[in-house]
Design a protein around this motif. Structure first.
Motif, PDB file in Angstrom:
ATOM      1  N   GLN A  91      63.330  62.585  50.062  1.00 11.84           N
ATOM      2  CA  GLN A  91      62.185  62.153  49.278  1.00 11.84           C
ATOM      3  C   GLN A  91      61.493  60.907  49.822  1.00 11.84           C
ATOM      4  OE1 GLN A  91      63.466  61.696  45.231  1.00 11.84           O
ATOM      5  NE2 GLN A  91      64.042  63.847  44.985  1.00 11.84           N
ATOM      6  N   ASP A  93      59.161  59.277  52.532  1.00 19.48           N
ATOM      7  CA  ASP A  93      58.170  59.636  53.543  1.00 19.48           C
ATOM      8  C   ASP A  93      58.164  58.548  54.616  1.00 19.48           C
ATOM      9  OD1 ASP A  93      56.067  60.467  55.054  1.00 19.48           O
ATOM     10  OD2 ASP A  93      54.551  60.315  53.482  1.00 19.48           O
ATOM     11  N   GLN A 149      55.017  57.046  49.824  1.00 22.91           N
ATOM     12  CA  GLN A 149      54.809  57.218  48.392  1.00 22.91           C
ATOM     13  C   GLN A 149      54.659  55.884  47.670  1.00 22.91           C
ATOM     14  OE1 GLN A 149      57.327  60.183  46.452  1.00 22.91           O
ATOM     15  NE2 GLN A 149      57.937  60.982  48.447  1.00 22.91           N
ATOM     16  N   ARG A 151      56.452  53.108  47.783  1.00 30.25           N
ATOM     17  CA  ARG A 151      57.676  52.510  47.260  1.00 30.25           C
ATOM     18  C   ARG A 151      58.219  51.516  48.280  1.00 30.25           C
ATOM     19  NH1 ARG A 151      60.796  58.038  45.846  1.00 30.25           N
ATOM     20  NH2 ARG A 151      60.312  58.302  48.057  1.00 30.25           N
ATOM     21  N   VAL A 249      48.659  53.146  50.908  1.00 31.67           N
ATOM     22  CA  VAL A 249      49.902  53.189  50.128  1.00 31.67           C
ATOM     23  C   VAL A 249      50.451  51.787  49.902  1.00 31.67           C
ATOM     24  CG1 VAL A 249      50.531  55.533  50.822  1.00 31.67           C
ATOM     25  CG2 VAL A 249      51.260  53.594  52.221  1.00 31.67           C
ATOM     26  N   LYS A 289      59.358  56.347  40.081  1.00 32.80           N
ATOM     27  CA  LYS A 289      58.857  57.378  40.993  1.00 32.80           C
ATOM     28  C   LYS A 289      59.942  58.313  41.474  1.00 32.80           C
ATOM     29  CE  LYS A 289      54.780  55.027  42.819  1.00 32.80           C
ATOM     30  NZ  LYS A 289      53.870  56.141  42.547  1.00 32.80           N
ATOM     31  N   GLN A 291      62.214  61.426  41.754  1.00 36.25           N
ATOM     32  CA  GLN A 291      62.048  62.832  41.414  1.00 36.25           C
ATOM     33  C   GLN A 291      63.382  63.404  40.967  1.00 36.25           C
ATOM     34  OE1 GLN A 291      60.305  64.852  44.727  1.00 36.25           O
ATOM     35  NE2 GLN A 291      58.672  63.357  44.991  1.00 36.25           N
TER      36      GLN A 291
END
Length: 292
Positions: A91, A93, A149, A151, A249, A289, A291
């Motif tokens: 998860q 990126d 994402q 983060r 981002v 965030k 998932q």
């Protein structure tokens, strides 16, 4: 009665397994969830610690636990554990990573920290407590690297007048995503999006030595210098316009962090206390965030 600043049940269930248990000796911890919710209430609203509502327990308990867990590395460990779990599930990126910094204006209450006593068990003092003088007055600068994402992968603090480029390598060196099971921690990002503040040739060379593709427009001064030298100036650096669009981002991550008023304005006198606040906000971003 719950507050909108409190951890949700989903966030708490994800965070609880990584919190420290009760010590073998001494008094047991007050309820972790209640105390952390008290921290978040204060950090979100930016109020003095003494104004934490009684429903969260003693304000001093909230403050002391925030500080203590920064000193013993608990906040950083939790942040890296959440990163490791996300990396195991694919998860993170890594190819969308970006680096940037942001100024944090210091409130007048953040100045005037006393010189710490030389104790054997005390952390080393921070020169200037990461408080600097810049055009905006007393400021602290947050340098961070984020994934695709938005983060945070790593966070480094400095005085406000510090240049962005000098903290490029410290930010990259602070990335440490452990492996769940065997294997060394992951520290390398294959692609890095940065703005022109990091676009000097020396920083491009540093990234090239590490095998990191630099996505950054050419600086005007570097372009003039290259054209002035003619053939000896070499070719212009490669620049992927489409890939550069993903640099937003890091700006989104900065906006998310500054939604917390105790981060948008620094109230903490001690630099390590302010770092604890930023780390807790980063943990909350990963929890929000995550998932499932």
């Amino acid at each position: 009665m719950s507050n909108r600043t409190d951890l949700t049940d989903m966030q708490w269930n994800a965070l609880q397994p990584h919190l420290p248990g009760n010590p073998r000796r001494g008094r047991a911890y007050a309820d972790h969830r209640r105390v952390i919710n008290g921290m978040l209430w204060r950090i979100r609203l930016g109020t003095p610690w003494r104004d934490i509502p009684a429903q969260y327990g003693a304000w001093r308990t909230c403050h002391d636990r925030l500080v203590r867990w920064e000193r013993d590395g608990t906040w950083l460990r939790i942040l890296q554990t959440l990163q490791a779990m996300a990396d195991q599930q694919g998860q993170i990126d890594w190819h969308g990573a970006a680096v940037d910094s942001t100024h944090i204006r210091a409130h007048r209450s953040a100045t005037g920290a006393r010189i710490q006593n030389a104790k054997t068990d005390a952390p080393p003092p921070i020169p200037g407590e990461w408080l600097g003088q810049s055009r905006g007055g007393r400021t602290t600068k947050i340098h961070l690297c984020v994934d695709g994402q938005a983060r945070p992968l790593s966070i480094v603090l400095s005085a406000g007048q510090a240049s962005d480029g000098t903290y490029l390598l410290p930010v990259l060196d602070s990335i440490r995503v452990p492996r769940i099971g065997a294997g060394r921690p992951r520290k390398h990002v294959p692609v890095l999006r940065v703005d022109r503040a990091y676009g000097a040739p020396k920083y491009r060379r540093l990234l090239r030595k590490r095998g990191i593709a630099c996505v950054c427009p050419e600086r005007e001064d570097a372009k003039k210098w290259r054209l002035k030298r003619g053939v000896r100036g070499g070719r212009p650096p490669k620049f992927d316009v489409e890939a550069y669009k993903g640099r937003n981002v890091v700006e989104r991550a900065v906006n998310r962090i500054k939604d917390f008023r105790a981060v948008a304005t620094r109230y903490e006198k001690r630099g390590r206390n302010f770092l604890a606040v930023v780390l807790l906000v980063a943990i909350l971003i990963w929890l929000s965030k995550r998932q499932h």
